[in-house]
Design an enzyme around this catalytic site. Structure first.
Site, PDB file in Angstrom:
ATOM      1  CB  ALA A  13      10.136  -4.696   9.647  1.00 23.62           C
ATOM      2  CE1 TYR A 155      -2.481 -10.489   0.918  1.00 26.57           C
ATOM      3  CE2 TYR A 155      -3.908 -12.364   1.382  1.00 26.57           C
ATOM      4  CZ  TYR A 155      -2.859 -11.545   1.743  1.00 26.57           C
ATOM      5  OH  TYR A 155      -2.178 -11.774   2.923  1.00 26.57           O
ATOM      6  CE  LYS A 159       0.525 -12.300   0.645  1.00 25.87           C
ATOM      7  NZ  LYS A 159       1.832 -11.863   1.158  1.00 25.87           N
TER       8      LYS A 159
HETATM    9  P1  NAP Z   1       0.158  -5.004   8.209  1.00 28.31           P
HETATM   10  O1  NAP Z   1      -0.069  -4.994   9.673  1.00 28.31           O
HETATM   11  O2  NAP Z   1      -0.771  -4.251   7.316  1.00 28.31           O
HETATM   12  O3  NAP Z   1       1.659  -4.524   7.913  1.00 28.31           O
HETATM   13  C1  NAP Z   1       2.108  -4.410   6.595  1.00 28.31           C
HETATM   14  C2  NAP Z   1       3.539  -3.916   6.588  1.00 28.31           C
HETATM   15  O4  NAP Z   1       3.977  -3.869   5.221  1.00 28.31           O
HETATM   16  C3  NAP Z   1       3.702  -2.532   7.174  1.00 28.31           C
HETATM   17  O5  NAP Z   1       4.902  -2.481   7.902  1.00 28.31           O
HETATM   18  C4  NAP Z   1       3.790  -1.638   5.930  1.00 28.31           C
HETATM   19  O6  NAP Z   1       4.570  -0.488   6.162  1.00 28.31           O
HETATM   20  C5  NAP Z   1       4.520  -2.565   4.978  1.00 28.31           C
HETATM   21  N1  NAP Z   1       4.366  -2.234   3.565  1.00 28.31           N
HETATM   22  C6  NAP Z   1       3.210  -2.171   2.835  1.00 28.31           C
HETATM   23  N2  NAP Z   1       3.491  -1.844   1.563  1.00 28.31           N
HETATM   24  C7  NAP Z   1       4.842  -1.698   1.480  1.00 28.31           C
HETATM   25  C8  NAP Z   1       5.740  -1.384   0.434  1.00 28.31           C
HETATM   26  N3  NAP Z   1       5.306  -1.136  -0.809  1.00 28.31           N
HETATM   27  N4  NAP Z   1       7.073  -1.315   0.712  1.00 28.31           N
HETATM   28  C9  NAP Z   1       7.529  -1.564   1.961  1.00 28.31           C
HETATM   29  N5  NAP Z   1       6.724  -1.881   2.992  1.00 28.31           N
HETATM   30  C10 NAP Z   1       5.392  -1.948   2.748  1.00 28.31           C
HETATM   31  O7  NAP Z   1       0.150  -6.495   7.643  1.00 28.31           O
HETATM   32  P2  NAP Z   1       0.453  -7.914   8.355  1.00 28.31           P
HETATM   33  O8  NAP Z   1      -0.841  -8.520   8.699  1.00 28.31           O
HETATM   34  O9  NAP Z   1       1.522  -7.774   9.371  1.00 28.31           O
HETATM   35  O10 NAP Z   1       0.989  -8.720   7.080  1.00 28.31           O
HETATM   36  C11 NAP Z   1       2.350  -8.970   6.843  1.00 28.31           C
HETATM   37  C12 NAP Z   1       2.460  -9.998   5.728  1.00 28.31           C
HETATM   38  O11 NAP Z   1       1.777 -11.192   6.105  1.00 28.31           O
HETATM   39  C13 NAP Z   1       1.816  -9.561   4.407  1.00 28.31           C
HETATM   40  O12 NAP Z   1       2.576 -10.038   3.327  1.00 28.31           O
HETATM   41  C14 NAP Z   1       0.470 -10.251   4.448  1.00 28.31           C
HETATM   42  O13 NAP Z   1      -0.059 -10.447   3.169  1.00 28.31           O
HETATM   43  C15 NAP Z   1       0.836 -11.549   5.124  1.00 28.31           C
HETATM   44  N6  NAP Z   1      -0.295 -12.253   5.732  1.00 28.31           N
HETATM   45  C16 NAP Z   1      -1.012 -11.691   6.741  1.00 28.31           C
HETATM   46  C17 NAP Z   1      -2.078 -12.408   7.285  1.00 28.31           C
HETATM   47  C18 NAP Z   1      -2.924 -11.865   8.415  1.00 28.31           C
HETATM   48  O14 NAP Z   1      -3.922 -12.539   8.779  1.00 28.31           O
HETATM   49  N7  NAP Z   1      -2.601 -10.738   9.003  1.00 28.31           N
HETATM   50  C19 NAP Z   1      -2.408 -13.672   6.788  1.00 28.31           C
HETATM   51  C20 NAP Z   1      -1.647 -14.208   5.758  1.00 28.31           C
HETATM   52  C21 NAP Z   1      -0.588 -13.491   5.242  1.00 28.31           C
HETATM   53  P3  NAP Z   1       4.064   1.017   5.824  1.00 28.31           P
HETATM   54  O15 NAP Z   1       2.907   1.313   6.733  1.00 28.31           O
HETATM   55  O16 NAP Z   1       5.230   1.868   6.081  1.00 28.31           O
HETATM   56  O17 NAP Z   1       3.611   0.964   4.394  1.00 28.31           O
END
Ligand code: NAP
Length: 247
Positions: A13, A155, A159
């Site tokens: 988060a 990925y 998913k």
């Molecule tokens: P993001 O901006 O890269 O943020 C990822 C978050 O996950 C960061 O807060 C990171 O914190 C945390 N994280 C990563 N590895 C971790 C771990 N091992 N333990 C705890 N925290 C961890 O990504 P986002 O785009 O917001 O994506 C959030 C979710 O939505 C993901 O599951 C992603 O696959 C999904 N999603 C995103 C998209 C898109 O277009 N953006 C589309 C479909 C699905 P740290 O920096 O502290 O590691």
């Protein structure tokens, strides 16, 4: 912490979609645990943003791909909140590569962070929620888990696994009043998609009927609906938040 009536844990988060979900849940009266793996300053900023609006939050470091970290995170949840009403499995990473070039370590890293983490946290959260006879779990999947995507075999497998895991957990926990759903975002503007070259982004936007990238808040709105009592007859579902990309 005193007087905790509604508590939520959002993994990953510290930025992006997880940040938006944590802030929205806090607006809806949840005391929120803001989890992160490495970005402490960003996670503290999310806590400060929640408190600036009069909400309550705590920050818990923990790599949710590791069982020992998940145990520690839930130890803190029990100590601080004594309950858990909403779990959002949002933490995720990408390590993109064509299948023929993908290194085994990048397969493992994505499966552990994006899939195994949800199993570990649901296993820890379920006993608390079953005891309360109420709880909502929302797992963040992706449309890529439904349709596949070139360069994302790790990925898309993770998913798709999240979707299967959501349906099984929904069936196993329904009788105890615990609902489990997934949200499958499409193309959302966060640091995960910032790295995509402009030309490819334009092509992707062209394929979205609503003609724009989604915002983290679009996903947070869907998550908060599924967490709420307004969704009390919804379990085992996958809600796409993708501007009509996949239908
Ligand atoms: P993001 O901006 O890269 O943020 C990822 C978050 O996950 C960061 O807060 C990171 O914190 C945390 N994280 C990563 N590895 C971790 C771990 N091992 N333990 C705890 N925290 C961890 O990504 P986002 O785009 O917001 O994506 C959030 C979710 O939505 C993901 O599951 C992603 O696959 C999904 N999603 C995103 C998209 C898109 O277009 N953006 C589309 C479909 C699905 P740290 O920096 O502290 O590691």
């Amino acid at each position: 912490m005193e007087n905790v009536e509604k508590a939520a844990l959002v993994t990953g988060a510290s930025r992006g979609i997880g940040r938006a979900i944590a802030i929205k849940l806090a607006r809806e009266g949840y005391v929120v645990a803001v989890n992160y793996a490495g970005s402490q300053a960003a996670a503290e900023e999310v806590k400060a943003a929640i408190e600036a609006e009069g909400g309550r939050a705590i920050v818990i470091q923990g790599d949710v791909s590791k069982a020992e970290d998940v145990d520690r995170v839930f130890g803190e949840i029990k100590k601080e909140f004594g309950r858990l009403d909403v779990l959002v499995n949002n933490a995720g990473i990408t390590r993109d590569s064509l299948m023929l070039r993908l290194k085994e370590e990048n397969w493992d890293a994505v499966i552990d962070t994006d899939l195994k983490s949800g199993f570990l946290t649901m296993k820890a959260a379920a006993p608390l929620m079953m005891k309360q006879r109420k709880g909502a779990i929302i797992n963040i999947a992706s449309v890529v888990g439904i349709m596949g995507n070139v360069g994302q075999i790790n990925y898309s497998a993770a998913k798709a696994g999240v979707i299967g895991m959501t349906k099984t957990a929904a069936r196993e926990l329904a009788a105890r009043g615990v609902r489990v759903n997934a949200v499958a975002p499409g193309f959302i503007a966060t640091s995960m998609t910032d790295v995509i070259p402009e030309k490819i982004k334009e092509g992707m936007i062209h394929s979205i009927p609503l003609g724009r990238m989604g915002q983290a808040e679009d996903v947070a709105n869907a998550v908060c609906f599924l967490a709420s009592d307004e969704a009390s007859y919804i379990t085992g579902q996958v809600l796409k938040v993708d501007g009509g990309m996949v239908m």
